[in-house]
Write a protein that holds these residues in place. Structure first.
Motif, mmCIF file in Angstrom:
data_model
loop_
_atom_site.group_PDB
_atom_site.id
_atom_site.type_symbol
_atom_site.label_atom_id
_atom_site.label_comp_id
_atom_site.label_asym_id
_atom_site.label_seq_id
_atom_site.Cartn_x
_atom_site.Cartn_y
_atom_site.Cartn_z
ATOM 1 N N GLU A 1 35.997 38.238 49.970
ATOM 2 C CA GLU A 1 35.408 37.080 50.629
ATOM 3 C C GLU A 1 33.942 36.874 50.252
ATOM 4 O O GLU A 1 33.419 35.765 50.356
ATOM 5 C CB GLU A 1 35.521 37.214 52.159
ATOM 6 C CG GLU A 1 36.943 37.230 52.685
ATOM 7 C CD GLU A 1 37.650 38.559 52.445
ATOM 8 O OE1 GLU A 1 36.958 39.557 52.114
ATOM 9 O OE2 GLU A 1 38.896 38.591 52.574
ATOM 10 N N ALA A 2 33.282 37.937 49.806
ATOM 11 C CA ALA A 2 31.849 37.847 49.506
ATOM 12 C C ALA A 2 31.573 37.570 48.030
ATOM 13 O O ALA A 2 30.419 37.384 47.637
ATOM 14 C CB ALA A 2 31.159 39.150 49.921
ATOM 15 N N LEU A 3 32.604 37.531 47.198
ATOM 16 C CA LEU A 3 32.401 37.353 45.763
ATOM 17 C C LEU A 3 32.006 35.915 45.422
ATOM 18 O O LEU A 3 32.581 34.958 45.951
ATOM 19 C CB LEU A 3 33.681 37.691 44.998
ATOM 20 C CG LEU A 3 34.144 39.153 44.993
ATOM 21 C CD1 LEU A 3 35.508 39.269 44.338
ATOM 22 C CD2 LEU A 3 33.143 40.031 44.256
ATOM 23 N N SER A 4 31.041 35.791 44.524
ATOM 24 C CA SER A 4 30.749 34.485 43.950
ATOM 25 C C SER A 4 31.769 34.216 42.847
ATOM 26 O O SER A 4 32.522 35.121 42.444
ATOM 27 C CB SER A 4 29.341 34.461 43.361
ATOM 28 O OG SER A 4 29.267 35.329 42.239
ATOM 29 N N GLU A 5 31.793 33.000 42.312
ATOM 30 C CA GLU A 5 32.750 32.676 41.261
ATOM 31 C C GLU A 5 32.510 33.539 40.026
ATOM 32 O O GLU A 5 33.452 34.031 39.408
ATOM 33 C CB GLU A 5 32.655 31.192 40.897
ATOM 34 C CG GLU A 5 33.718 30.758 39.900
ATOM 35 C CD GLU A 5 33.827 29.253 39.756
ATOM 36 O OE1 GLU A 5 34.373 28.802 38.742
ATOM 37 O OE2 GLU A 5 33.365 28.541 40.664
ATOM 38 N N GLU A 6 31.240 33.746 39.668
ATOM 39 C CA GLU A 6 30.937 34.566 38.491
ATOM 40 C C GLU A 6 31.338 36.015 38.727
ATOM 41 O O GLU A 6 31.896 36.679 37.854
ATOM 42 C CB GLU A 6 29.448 34.480 38.159
ATOM 43 C CG GLU A 6 29.101 35.254 36.888
ATOM 44 C CD GLU A 6 27.634 35.129 36.501
ATOM 45 O OE1 GLU A 6 27.246 35.738 35.509
ATOM 46 O OE2 GLU A 6 26.888 34.426 37.203
ATOM 47 N N GLN A 7 31.051 36.520 39.933
ATOM 48 C CA GLN A 7 31.443 37.891 40.251
ATOM 49 C C GLN A 7 32.959 38.039 40.246
ATOM 50 O O GLN A 7 33.492 39.047 39.778
ATOM 51 C CB GLN A 7 30.879 38.285 41.612
ATOM 52 C CG GLN A 7 29.369 38.470 41.626
ATOM 53 C CD GLN A 7 28.825 38.619 43.038
ATOM 54 O OE1 GLN A 7 29.361 38.042 43.993
ATOM 55 N NE2 GLN A 7 27.767 39.406 43.175
ATOM 56 N N ALA A 8 33.648 37.019 40.747
ATOM 57 C CA ALA A 8 35.109 37.054 40.764
ATOM 58 C C ALA A 8 35.665 37.085 39.349
ATOM 59 O O ALA A 8 36.610 37.824 39.050
ATOM 60 C CB ALA A 8 35.656 35.852 41.527
ATOM 61 N N GLN A 9 35.069 36.306 38.448
ATOM 62 C CA GLN A 9 35.528 36.275 37.057
ATOM 63 C C GLN A 9 35.348 37.641 36.403
ATOM 64 O O GLN A 9 36.237 38.136 35.703
ATOM 65 C CB GLN A 9 34.768 35.208 36.277
ATOM 66 C CG GLN A 9 35.267 35.001 34.855
ATOM 67 C CD GLN A 9 34.565 33.845 34.163
ATOM 68 O OE1 GLN A 9 33.401 33.564 34.417
ATOM 69 N NE2 GLN A 9 35.276 33.161 33.290
ATOM 70 N N ARG B 1 41.976 33.352 46.093
ATOM 71 C CA ARG B 1 40.741 32.683 46.517
ATOM 72 C C ARG B 1 40.148 31.820 45.404
ATOM 73 O O ARG B 1 39.530 30.793 45.657
ATOM 74 C CB ARG B 1 39.715 33.738 46.960
ATOM 75 C CG ARG B 1 38.425 33.120 47.486
ATOM 76 C CD ARG B 1 37.616 34.104 48.311
ATOM 77 N NE ARG B 1 36.406 33.447 48.790
ATOM 78 C CZ ARG B 1 35.191 33.643 48.283
ATOM 79 N NH1 ARG B 1 35.023 34.505 47.297
ATOM 80 N NH2 ARG B 1 34.148 33.009 48.767
ATOM 81 N N PHE B 2 40.337 32.271 44.141
ATOM 82 C CA PHE B 2 39.801 31.526 42.991
ATOM 83 C C PHE B 2 40.946 31.240 42.004
ATOM 84 O O PHE B 2 40.994 31.809 40.908
ATOM 85 C CB PHE B 2 38.716 32.327 42.276
ATOM 86 C CG PHE B 2 37.517 32.665 43.115
ATOM 87 C CD1 PHE B 2 36.481 31.750 43.266
ATOM 88 C CD2 PHE B 2 37.412 33.893 43.749
ATOM 89 C CE1 PHE B 2 35.369 32.058 44.026
ATOM 90 C CE2 PHE B 2 36.299 34.215 44.514
ATOM 91 C CZ PHE B 2 35.274 33.287 44.652
#
Length: 702
Positions: A4-12, A55-56
């Motif tokens: 839930e705390a990940l940004s899009e870049e972190q998620a990638q 989430r993404f």
């Protein structure tokens, strides 16, 4: 970090990391019979990957672990295409998961909570999946699961297993029997004793022993190993075995196959869970390894209606057993360096029996775990750290790699010191760094680190890298062991260092004058190499094949690229920004690249290599007149006039970027038969969608 705390870049970046870990875990488990992580860790990582994708959804990778089953078949075996895919099972870990599974099934079928719905419940054997094809009652082929679509032909080896009949009577004309090859505890112990006495390889557990025995190149070795087989499913059939799962299993038993006596019919979740606990209580006395219970909808007609997701059936689920526990003394903490440079702490324990298995080593995960912290920096074990001499609780998650779970401070010896995690590699003394957001400290020595060298050399000669004919993984291991090669540059000096190179090589077992000549010629042919292949071959962390080729197209020439990496070493300035602007390159990959080229020893190794090469500038696609230049294209569904690889290659040659997921940045969706969620999402986003014929008409002769 929580999903839930990940940004899009972190998620990638996290999806890239998980894809790498899970791909290697699949290969280690399914292809090499040498698991690197436990079943529980694997399940947790796969669940995290699924949560991030949910989430993404636009970030879902083309090589997503959620779309994969098993691992590609080994090159040493002939390949077998399964007529019916061999899929994996979804997992459940507690009672609520089973109640939810039953509710999902009922909702899909339109059945109320009071409607009768029977399930079978059977032990989940911890072995190697095998498919046996019979035609006219005769065994004609046996194949491992492989990646679910293509497996390994192990027919000769399967014929040596007593539980597998050569001929059966009363069976359908075509019958594919599926089940699990395993080894009993008693046979496993006897095998390890014999192996130890003769100086042979011993096995970590019965599953590894069974898999390694079945996948021998010589059937005579398999014949000498005490393998067994339980049948529990089927693939292709010329006619149904029965109307129900239980009836079909009973039919297989009547045909002469061994089926599990603990398979039972259950009416709903309460009876399923009761049978689960009955099997769990008997687990230690079964004489073979199981890691859970599998539930399946009994009515085969309902199974057909429920169908499949991409990699799992909707009508079945595996209910995993929890870890098993024991207490013992921690005698030492050793640091092992993995093939990606990861420094992994290993607990050396006073041997203790955990769930019927003698455990003397356990993983300690990483330095934070030793300190009493989780991946978010929160305290675990009430903040208790782990020290040499401690009395520790050990558990076996998934029955593969034991772990240290807790510490009894009341038994901590006086003078026990906090463990100091090394900041330098114990193998090569290179700096061991921990990237931001990474729980693991890694050696930066790269190619000069002996712990990483062999695996990096194997990667260097792999198919998508240098692909040197006659120099595969086996030869790399031999040459490294003989101190003929220690880094990639050594491959290209072999002939010069040995004079003609011929005599020493041709005198080795398996080599002759012709094969030696062919090898040196093959090496010479690869002195001319494409920029993208070279970059991928270096095995820099996070830098995959697609990214390597994209970077090559952006920078064009190798010399300009290395100069740019030097200029970006401080991770600031125009060259750093240029690197980050490359499609698909985020901060994690960019840092990995510049760090590799900034390390003196690794850079020297790379420079020694390139001094022997003619690195070809990347070909730039001729996009003049291309209707898709600069556009992002997604292919989904079944392509009938070309393979997916062909379609991707053609699109990229026309200057398009091919993505594996639909997002607001997608320009065009090419949808074949069977297109599902991607087509629906494209419609919701208003993205232009065409079929395969439309795609071919669009690109024409461009």
């Amino acid at each position: 970090m929580a999903v839930e705390a990940l940004s899009e870049e972190q998620a990638q970046a996290e999806l890239a990391r998980l894809a790498d870990i899970l791909s290697r875990a699949n290969t280690a488990y399914h292809a090499e019979d040498a698991p690197e992580i436990s079943d529980a860790d694997y399940d947790a990582l796969k669940a995290r990957n699924a949560a991030i994708e949910a989430r993404f959804p636009a970030l879902k990778r083309a090589d997503s672990p959620s779309e994969q089953v098993g691992a590609a078949p080994a090159e040493s075996f002939a390949k077998v295409a399964h007529a019916v895919r061999m899929l994996s099972l979804g997992n459940a870990f507690d009672d609520d998961d089973i109640t939810e599974f039953d509710a999902r099934v009922r909702k899909y079928l339109g059945l109320g909570a009071e409607a009768a719905l029977a399930y079978t419940a059977e032990p989940k054997i911890d072995g190697l999946s095998l498919s046996l094809r019979y035609e006219d009652g005769k065994l004609i082929q046996a194949a491992t699961r492989g990646d679910g679509s293509v497996g390994e032909n192990v027919t000769a080896n399967a014929r040596t297993i007593d539980d597998i009949p050569e001929e059966i009577t009363g069976a359908p004309k075509v019958l594919e029997v599926r089940g699990e090859v395993y080894m009993s505890h008693a046979d496993f112990e006897a095998l390890n004793s014999r192996q130890s006495e003769t100086g042979g390889k011993t096995f970590a557990n019965p599953r590894n022993a069974a898999a390694g025995s079945l996948r021998q190149l010589a059937a005579s070795i398999t014949r000498a190993r005490p393998l067994r087989f339980f049948a529990y499913a089927w693939g292709a059939l010329s006619e149904p075995l029965a109307d129900t799962q239980k009836g079909a299993i009973d039919r297989l038993g009547a045909l002469g196959f061994s089926t599990n006596r603990l398979t039972a019919l259950c009416d709903g979740p309460d009876e399923m869970l009761a049978h689960y606990r009955k099997i769990e209580q008997q687990r230690a006395t079964l004489g073979y390894d199981i890691d859970g219970v599998v539930y399946k909808v009994n009515d085969l007609g309902l199974q057909g209606r429920l169908g499949f997701r991409s990699t799992t059936p909707r009508w079945a689920i595996a209910h995993k057993f929890p870890a098993e526990l024991a207490w013992t003394r921690l005698e030492a903490i050793d640091i092992q360096v993995g093939r990606t440079g990861a420094l992994s702490p290993v607990a050396r324990l006073t041997p203790v029996t955990v769930g019927g298995v003698v455990v003397s080593n356990a993983t300690l995960h990483n330095e934070d775990y030793i300190r009493g912290l989780d991946s978010k920096g929160n305290t675990i074990r009430e903040g208790k750290d782990i020290r040499v001499g401690d009395w520790v609780q050990v558990y076996r998650a998934g029955d593969v790699i034991p772990k240290v779970a807790d510490v009894d401070l009341s038994k901590r010896p006086a003078g026990a010191e906090p463990f100091e995690f090394p900041a330098r590699c114990p193998e090569c003394d290179s700096e061991a760094i921990r990237e931001e957001g990474d729980a693991v400290r890694r050696c930066t020595g790269g190619l000069i680190c002996p712990a990483q060298a062999v695996e990096k050399l194997k990667h260097f000669v792999s198919r998508a890298a240098f692909d040197i004919e006659g120099l595969g993984a086996k030869q790399v291991e031999q040459f490294y062991r003989d101190e003929w090669i220690a880094e990639p540059a050594d491959i290209f000096t072999l002939k010069d260092r040995f004079g003609s190179g011929m005599q020493q090589l041709k005198n080795r077992e398996g080599w002759g004058e012709k094969s030696a000549t062919n090898l040196f010629e093959a090496i010479d042919e690869k002195r001319r190499i494409a920029f993208g292949r070279l970059l991928f071959a270096l095995g820099i962390r996070h830098v995959g094949e697609a990214a390597s080729n994209m970077i090559a197209r952006v920078y064009g020439e190798w010399e300009g690229f290395t100069a740019a990496m030097d200029a970006a070493a401080d991770q600031v300035g125009p060259e750093w920004e240029r690197l980050l602007s490359v499609d698909g390159v985020g901060e994690v990959m960019a840092r990995s690249l510049v760090t590799a080229f900034a390390q003196d020893q690794e850079r020297a190794s790379i420079d020694r290599l390139t001094s022997h090469l003619d690195v070809q500038a990347a070909e730039q696609p001729d996009t003049e007149g291309s209707p898709v230049a600069g556009k992002t294209v997604v292919f989904t569904g079944t392509l009938e006039k070309m393979t997916r690889a062909e379609a991707k290659a053609r699109a990229e040659a026309l200057g398009a970027k091919v993505s594996g997921s639909v997002s607001a940045r997608t320009d065009l969706l090419v949808a074949g038969p069977g297109a599902g969620s991607k087509a629906k999402k494209a419609a919701e986003l208003g993205i232009e969608t065409i079929d395969e014929d439309g795609w071919l008409a669009l690109i024409g002769d461009a």
